[in-house]
Design a protein around this motif. Structure first.
Motif, PDB file in Angstrom:
ATOM      1  N   LEU A 107       0.843  -1.196   0.000  1.00 31.43           N
ATOM      2  CA  LEU A 107       0.000   0.000   0.000  1.00 31.43           C
ATOM      3  C   LEU A 107       0.883   1.252   0.000  1.00 31.43           C
ATOM      4  N   ILE A 108       2.016   1.145   0.661  1.00 29.59           N
ATOM      5  CA  ILE A 108       2.988   2.243   0.654  1.00 29.59           C
ATOM      6  C   ILE A 108       4.176   1.773  -0.193  1.00 29.59           C
ATOM      7  N   THR A 109       4.450   2.456  -1.282  1.00 32.37           N
ATOM      8  CA  THR A 109       5.459   1.972  -2.225  1.00 32.37           C
ATOM      9  C   THR A 109       6.839   2.570  -1.995  1.00 32.37           C
ATOM     10  N   SER A 110       6.919   3.750  -1.410  1.00 29.47           N
ATOM     11  CA  SER A 110       8.199   4.420  -1.235  1.00 29.47           C
ATOM     12  C   SER A 110       8.893   3.958   0.039  1.00 29.47           C
ATOM     13  N   LYS A 111      10.196   3.728  -0.043  1.00 30.33           N
ATOM     14  CA  LYS A 111      10.951   3.352   1.149  1.00 30.33           C
ATOM     15  C   LYS A 111      10.922   4.480   2.169  1.00 30.33           C
ATOM     16  N   LEU A 112      10.981   5.735   1.699  1.00 37.22           N
ATOM     17  CA  LEU A 112      10.926   6.860   2.630  1.00 37.22           C
ATOM     18  C   LEU A 112       9.591   6.905   3.357  1.00 37.22           C
ATOM     19  N   ASP A 113       8.499   6.552   2.655  1.00 42.42           N
ATOM     20  CA  ASP A 113       7.197   6.482   3.317  1.00 42.42           C
ATOM     21  C   ASP A 113       7.188   5.380   4.375  1.00 42.42           C
ATOM     22  N   LEU A 114       7.836   4.273   4.058  1.00 42.64           N
ATOM     23  CA  LEU A 114       7.896   3.178   5.028  1.00 42.64           C
ATOM     24  C   LEU A 114       8.753   3.555   6.233  1.00 42.64           C
ATOM     25  N   LEU A 115       9.806   4.323   6.004  1.00 36.18           N
ATOM     26  CA  LEU A 115      10.629   4.780   7.126  1.00 36.18           C
ATOM     27  C   LEU A 115       9.859   5.769   7.994  1.00 36.18           C
ATOM     28  N   ASN A 116       9.023   6.579   7.365  1.00 32.61           N
ATOM     29  CA  ASN A 116       8.148   7.482   8.114  1.00 32.61           C
ATOM     30  C   ASN A 116       7.169   6.667   8.964  1.00 32.61           C
ATOM     31  N   GLN A 117       6.646   5.590   8.376  1.00 32.83           N
ATOM     32  CA  GLN A 117       5.734   4.715   9.114  1.00 32.83           C
ATOM     33  C   GLN A 117       6.463   4.031  10.266  1.00 32.83           C
ATOM     34  N   ALA A 118       7.707   3.636  10.029  1.00 32.87           N
ATOM     35  CA  ALA A 118       8.499   3.004  11.092  1.00 32.87           C
ATOM     36  C   ALA A 118       8.703   3.970  12.254  1.00 32.87           C
ATOM     37  N   TYR A 119       8.918   5.251  11.924  1.00 36.06           N
ATOM     38  CA  TYR A 119       9.073   6.231  13.000  1.00 36.06           C
ATOM     39  C   TYR A 119       7.768   6.387  13.784  1.00 36.06           C
ATOM     40  N   LEU A 120       6.640   6.425  13.079  1.00 37.15           N
ATOM     41  CA  LEU A 120       5.342   6.531  13.759  1.00 37.15           C
ATOM     42  C   LEU A 120       5.137   5.337  14.689  1.00 37.15           C
ATOM     43  N   ASN A 121       5.456   4.146  14.189  1.00 35.87           N
ATOM     44  CA  ASN A 121       5.321   2.945  15.029  1.00 35.87           C
ATOM     45  C   ASN A 121       6.257   3.032  16.237  1.00 35.87           C
ATOM     46  N   PHE A 122       7.459   3.514  16.006  1.00 39.33           N
ATOM     47  CA  PHE A 122       8.456   3.657  17.068  1.00 39.33           C
ATOM     48  C   PHE A 122       7.979   4.655  18.121  1.00 39.33           C
TER      49      PHE A 122
END
Length: 500
Positions: free
Chosen positions: A99-114
């Motif tokens: 659903l999220i294709t960009s690695k930077l978007d996934l890193l943003n999501q990882a920060y939110l989860n963190f």
């Protein structure tokens, strides 16, 4: 187990392989610090290699050149392993489901989860504490870089020299305000760097267990559009409006009638010397943390550099301007006595540049692809290579050895065949690239490096970079299917046979 230190790391006979992180196999568009990087360390260990050399690992511009980066410190987020983040619980399978294709978007999501994890849980409390320590330890560059990258995103990726004046000129009130407005974006950048450094240090520790040294690379100059020039404009030769006054490059030579105009700003060495080269020492401290050995690209620029007026379109009209390389290297060695440096001293090297390298006992580079011009004093001939050298079949800027060999003129090919025949029977048929690999490993040079493309016996379609071109570079990757048991055994036997 830790690697041997300064006293022996560059003073023992050993072999290594040149492969950038981006060239590792991967399910994504570039290699990363996940399982394949550990598998490559295992491969090096299995063949008896002791060194893994990469290109610069900093965050590049859109062209992906590792020699024009947004920071002299920050790591490339593309190299972050998403699988490792999943293993830590910082990403879920759902996050990575597409659903999220960009690695930077996934890193943003990882920060939110963190940031949403309960710090009362022991495993997450430890991670939050590590992040806090990282931000504090790296603050001297991380604070500026995170703000720089957040602003760059805010201004649609425009270079800092195109930002509105208060941002471009670092107006204190403006920056204080924007740090509040972009607090989330800044935190994501810091977190991304924390993840990169954590994954890199973990890989380095694994390599050390296998007695593999990581060999890094830094461009001598930094990009104009970088956090370093924006945050420390006084350390560079800029005009009053912060445009470049002179740019770096090399003069016309045998390879180019107009020279090479790189466009990097030159250092204001007087300003750098006044504070004891603090910026350089900080830069080298970061590299020393990440690598066991560091190559300084275009080392000759530490003795004198070619300065081209920024108004010139080519490198023809420039001049050599002396640099305080002696004072700089003395300051680096005093601040970082354990650092292991290698000098990229290719091309036309003066007596003064060679004397500077030798004063600090830095190994120089020797490229066998340059050896067969027919001149007996050619410094790249095997018999002219000294112990205090790093010998290569070719580097990332050269063609693969197989392609180089196929394109040799008859005269140079004859010279090469003469060298091969001297160590084989009369009826021996040249076998490229293995013969050149053997030649490199057999030299006196204490460190011999072979590009992965040559181990895999690949042709010119697998070249990493063609100097002077602006497209089609930095994309090459290999797959384990390309490595045959015969190739693996051949390099293992050659390394053992030559006492490396």
């Amino acid at each position: 187990m830790t690697l041997q230190t300064q006293a022996s790391l560059l003073n023992q006979r050993q072999a290594g392989v040149l492969l950038h992180i981006s060239s590792l196999p991967s399910a994504f568009y570039t290699g990363d610090l996940g399982v394949e990087s550990y598998r490559f360390v295992d491969f090096l260990n299995e063949i008896g290699a002791k060194v893994w050399q990469t290109l610069p690992i900093n965050m590049p511009h859109a062209d992906n050149s590792p020699y024009q980066c947004l920071s002299a410190h920050a790591g490339n987020p593309d190299f972050i392993s998403l699988e490792s983040l999943q293993a830590q619980g910082l990403l879920t399978k759902e996050d990575c489901a597409g659903l999220i294709t960009s690695k930077l978007d996934l890193l943003n999501q990882a920060y939110l989860n963190f940031s949403q994890q309960s710090q009362n849980l022991p495993e997450y409390k430890k991670l939050h504490q590590a992040f806090t320590r990282f931000c504090k330890k790296q603050a001297s560059w991380l604070d500026d870089f995170s703000l720089f990258l957040a602003l760059r995103h805010h201004f649609n990726q425009a270079g800092w020299n195109h930002w509105p004046e208060p941002y471009k000129n670092r107006d204190k009130k403006t920056l204080k305000q924007v740090q509040v407005e972009l607090a989330h974006e800044i935190a994501v950048v810091k977190f991304t760097q924390f993840v990169f450094f954590s994954q890199w240090i973990a890989l380095k520790a694994y390599a050390a267990e296998k007695k593999i040294a990581l060999f890094g690379d830094i461009p001598i100059f930094v990009a104009y559009d970088s956090a370093d020039v924006w945050a420390h404009s006084d350390l560079f030769k800029l005009n009053a409006d912060k445009t470049v006054s002179v740019v770096a490059g090399v003069p016309p030579d045998y390879f180019s009638e107009t020279g090479q105009r790189w466009g990097n700003p030159h250092y204001n060495w007087d300003a750098m010397q006044r504070d004891g080269f603090a910026w350089w020492i900080s830069r080298m401290a970061t590299q020393s943390e990440l690598f066991d050995i560091v190559r300084i690209d275009h080392f000759r620029g530490l003795e004198a550099a070619w300065e081209i007026p920024a108004t010139e379109d080519t490198a023809i009209n420039g001049e050599w301007v002396l640099a305080p390389g002696d004072a700089l290297l003395a300051a680096i060695k005093q601040a970082l006595p354990e650092i292991n440096l290698v000098a990229e001293d290719l091309g036309i090297i003066t007596i003064e540049v060679d004397a500077l390298r030798k004063k600090y006992h830095l190994p120089g580079m020797k490229i066998l692809q340059f050896a067969f011009s027919g001149a007996s004093d050619n410094p790249y001939l095997p018999e002219n290579i000294s112990e205090n050298s790093v010998v290569y079949t070719g580097t990332h800027d050269n063609d693969t050895t197989l392609s180089w060999y196929s394109n040799l003129d008859d005269y140079q090919r004859g010279n090469l065949h003469g060298y091969i025949a001297a160590t084989h029977s009369e009826d021996y048929a040249p076998n490229m690239p293995n013969d050149l690999i053997d030649m490199a490993l057999e030299t006196k040079a204490l460190l011999a490096i072979v590009p992965m493309q040559d181990i895999l016996q690949l042709n010119g379609h697998h070249r990493m970079n063609t100097p002077g071109t602006i497209s089609g570079n930095w994309h090459w990757r290999f797959s384990w299917q390309q490595l045959t048991p015969q190739q693996k055994n051949s390099i293992r036997v050659a390394i053992a046979r030559t006492g490396r």
